[in-house]
Design a protein around this motif. Structure first.
Motif, PDB file in Angstrom:
ATOM      1  N   THR A 344       0.821  -1.210   0.000  1.00  0.00           N
ATOM      2  CA  THR A 344       0.000   0.000   0.000  1.00  0.00           C
ATOM      3  C   THR A 344       0.857   1.262   0.000  1.00  0.00           C
ATOM      4  O   THR A 344       1.753   1.423   0.828  1.00  0.00           O
ATOM      5  N   GLY A 345       0.593   2.117  -0.971  1.00  0.00           N
ATOM      6  CA  GLY A 345       1.243   3.418  -1.025  1.00  0.00           C
ATOM      7  C   GLY A 345       2.641   3.444  -1.588  1.00  0.00           C
ATOM      8  O   GLY A 345       3.286   4.496  -1.601  1.00  0.00           O
ATOM      9  N   LYS A 346       3.151   2.298  -2.104  1.00  0.00           N
ATOM     10  CA  LYS A 346       4.508   2.244  -2.642  1.00  0.00           C
ATOM     11  C   LYS A 346       4.481   2.159  -4.168  1.00  0.00           C
ATOM     12  O   LYS A 346       3.504   1.723  -4.766  1.00  0.00           O
ATOM     13  N   GLN A 433      -0.242   4.939  -6.283  1.00  0.00           N
ATOM     14  CA  GLN A 433      -0.129   4.998  -4.828  1.00  0.00           C
ATOM     15  C   GLN A 433      -1.439   5.461  -4.195  1.00  0.00           C
ATOM     16  O   GLN A 433      -1.898   4.897  -3.191  1.00  0.00           O
ATOM     17  N   ARG A 434      -2.074   6.464  -4.793  1.00  0.00           N
ATOM     18  CA  ARG A 434      -3.331   6.982  -4.249  1.00  0.00           C
ATOM     19  C   ARG A 434      -4.455   5.958  -4.362  1.00  0.00           C
ATOM     20  O   ARG A 434      -5.287   5.822  -3.450  1.00  0.00           O
ATOM     21  N   GLU A 437      -3.945   3.313  -1.700  1.00  0.00           N
ATOM     22  CA  GLU A 437      -4.316   3.833  -0.384  1.00  0.00           C
ATOM     23  C   GLU A 437      -5.834   3.923  -0.224  1.00  0.00           C
ATOM     24  O   GLU A 437      -6.383   3.616   0.838  1.00  0.00           O
ATOM     25  N   SER A 440      -7.089   0.371   0.473  1.00  0.00           N
ATOM     26  CA  SER A 440      -6.134  -0.356   1.323  1.00  0.00           C
ATOM     27  C   SER A 440      -6.786  -1.447   2.161  1.00  0.00           C
ATOM     28  O   SER A 440      -6.095  -2.356   2.640  1.00  0.00           O
TER      29      SER A 440
END
Length: 551
Positions: A344-346, A433-434, A437, A440
């Motif tokens: 998540t987010g990477k 990434q968004r 998220e 998630s």
């Protein structure tokens, strides 16, 4: 796993020496950038938005633990501590210094790796199914033929300067995990009525500015004729492919202009002259290459492993990972484990040097020292005992590589986009990434089910957006980043090009648009219906109505 012979060693070593001399001449000013450009591209070195980028070949996506450790060392010593795994099953280093690139190539040569033909108008890295050799559903291991193609195509004098870059993929199962129908040539292993194994030959696929699904020109090609038939296709393309227009130079444009029937006729005619030449593959040569891909020494195990089942029952997090990231193996008691590079987010597809070292160690401990790179930008340990899966998962969790999302919404493909690439119109990585998220919650992702989002920063489609269930294409509108959305694409045996929904969405609005698409799907799907099935049933209309209702 294939091991270099004396010819491979000589070729790669000589190339390192040649490139070292070329770099020294560039640094001294003896060569201009224009003169140096074709030389560096022949060695996989690109000049991107902020720095050079080196693309390293990983033939058919297969790596040893030793090779992975070398990649980790290069990331740590010569880059910024990470590498980016690509949709061509390669790895890219985004920040090498020009003066150090010959040293990197020398390091790679020590472990039988190189960057030859990872760029330029030549035959690129031949890709394959990441589960090859382990998959329960495959006819034969396709890597044998990928290696034969690699040996035939590397520095082939007739095909070094093609009209445009050329990509080949081979799969050994009916379920296509190698996206063969969106390649210049796709080879799908088949059995004929006599039970013989050969290839269905698919030509003229590709994405980019003009997305096209490849068409079959031969239903069954015997193995011994593989190279002569490929050579016939390449000869026709080399002779008739357009060199006057960059955007019309790919073989898909030639196939379209000639028509598939006439193109097939031209290939068969060319093939008739070389079919029985020295290009014919002797059975003993196929057997010789097969020995390099002999299965590891599997233990005799029961398919039902009590400790594995107990841990899956007791540990909900482990069960979640098994559900998405563990696949059936052809050998009882073994499994295939996918290591997600999409936490998540990477940034999708990135792995740190620390993580690469860890994967090398885990492959050594649990998977006969073998690792695979997938075209969906993940890693795979192909031969794990079921009894070891829990320990493997715990170790992966320690290095932040245990995300249980393979095949789910957050398991996205994304190109480097405007953060790195000077061809891009928009950023890809921040959008990915968004989205990850926003979604998630893994329970929500499991409820959504199999859903592939693919993001490209420009029309070149390095993120394969055309064949995403949801595809996002970055476009420039008066200096602002917008994203065109396509729906209904697929890269498996039911290959489809996504359909454009309507006007593009701004950078600020695109994640909300994706969520509306997902919510619409959840509202209209039938029980246990996946996104592709729902889209085929209802079409664009309900999604379009939801997306543009307030406009």
């Amino acid at each position: 796993m294939y091991r270099y012979d004396e010819f491979d060693h000589t070729l790669v070593t000589e190339r390192v020496h040649q490139f070292r001399d070329q770099v020294e001449r560039r640094l001294s000013g003896e060569l201009t950038e224009d003169q140096f450009k074709p030389l560096r591209l022949m060695n996989g070195l690109y000049l991107q938005l902020h720095a050079y980028m080196l693309r390293v070949a990983v033939p058919y996506g297969t790596l040893s633990s030793t090779q992975m450790r070398k990649l980790a060392y290069i990331a740590r010593r010569y880059d910024k501590g990470y590498g980016h795994f690509t949709t061509r099953q390669n790895i890219q280093f985004n920040w090498p210094k020009l003066e150090e690139t010959p040293d990197i190539l020398a390091e790679l040569a020590e472990v039988e790796m190189h960057a030859i033909q990872t760029s330029g108008n030549c035959i690129r890295n031949t890709t394959s199914d990441q589960f090859a050799g382990a998959a329960a559903d495959e006819i034969e291991d396709p890597r044998v033929y990928c290696e034969i193609i690699r040996q035939w195509s590397t520095l082939h004098p007739e095909f070094t300067f093609l009209p445009r870059k050329f990509k080949i993929a081979v799969t050994g199962a009916d379920h296509d995990r190698a996206a063969v129908r969106v390649h210049d040539i796709g080879l799908q292993m088949r059995r004929n009525e006599a039970g013989e194994v050969g290839f269905e030959v698919i030509v003229g696929g590709g994405l980019g500015r003009t997305p096209v699904i490849g068409q079959t020109i031969r239903e069954f090609l015997p193995k011994q004729h593989l190279l002569s038939y490929l050579e016939a296709i390449l000869r026709v393309y080399n002779q008739l492919g357009r060199r006057d227009n960059l955007y019309k130079a790919r073989i898909k444009i030639l196939v379209r202009s000639e028509g598939i029937e006439n193109f097939a006729r031209l290939v068969e005619e060319e093939w008739s002259h070389i079919k029985d030449s020295a290009l014919q593959l002797p059975e003993d040569e196929i057997t010789r290459i097969e020995t390099y891909f002999a299965p590891p020494r599997y233990e005799r195990l029961e398919d039902t492993v009590r400790e594995f089942e107990v841990k899956r029952f007791e540990d909900r997090d482990f069960a979640s990972w098994v559900r998405t990231n563990v696949t059936a193996h052809k050998e009882p008691g073994y499994a295939v484990a996918t290591i997600s590079l999409k936490p998540t987010g990477k940034p999708p597809g990135d792995a740190s040097a620390w993580q690469m070292d860890a994967v090398a160690d885990l492959a050594e401990s649990y998977s006969f020292s073998e690792i695979r790179v997938t075209h969906e930008q993940n890693l795979v340990l192909p031969n794990v005992r079921k009894a070891d899966l829990y320990a493997l998962w715990q170790s992966l969790r320690d290095v932040e590589l245990a995300t249980p999302n393979a095949g789910l919404l957050s398991d996205m493909i994304a190109c480097p986009g405007l953060d790195y690439c000077n061809l891009a119109n928009a950023r890809s990585i921040p959008v990915a990434q968004r989205i990850s998220e926003r979604f998630s919650d893994l329970e929500r992702q499991h409820d959504i089910g199999s859903l592939k989002i693919k993001i490209s920063g420009c029309i070149n489609a390095c993120g394969h957006h055309h064949v995403g269930h949801i595809g996002l294409l970055g476009v420039d509108k008066k200096g602002e980043e917008f994203y065109q959305i396509t729906l209904g694409g697929s890269a498996d045996e039911n290959t489809a090009i996504g359909k454009i929904v309507g006007p593009a969405f701004s950078y600020d609005d695109v994640v909300d648009a994706v969520e509306k698409i997902v919510d619409t799907y959840l509202n209209i799907r039938s029980e246990d219906e996946e996104f592709s099935d729902t889209f085929r049933r209802v079409g664009l209309t309900p999604f379009k109505e939801t997306l543009y209702a307030a406009h």
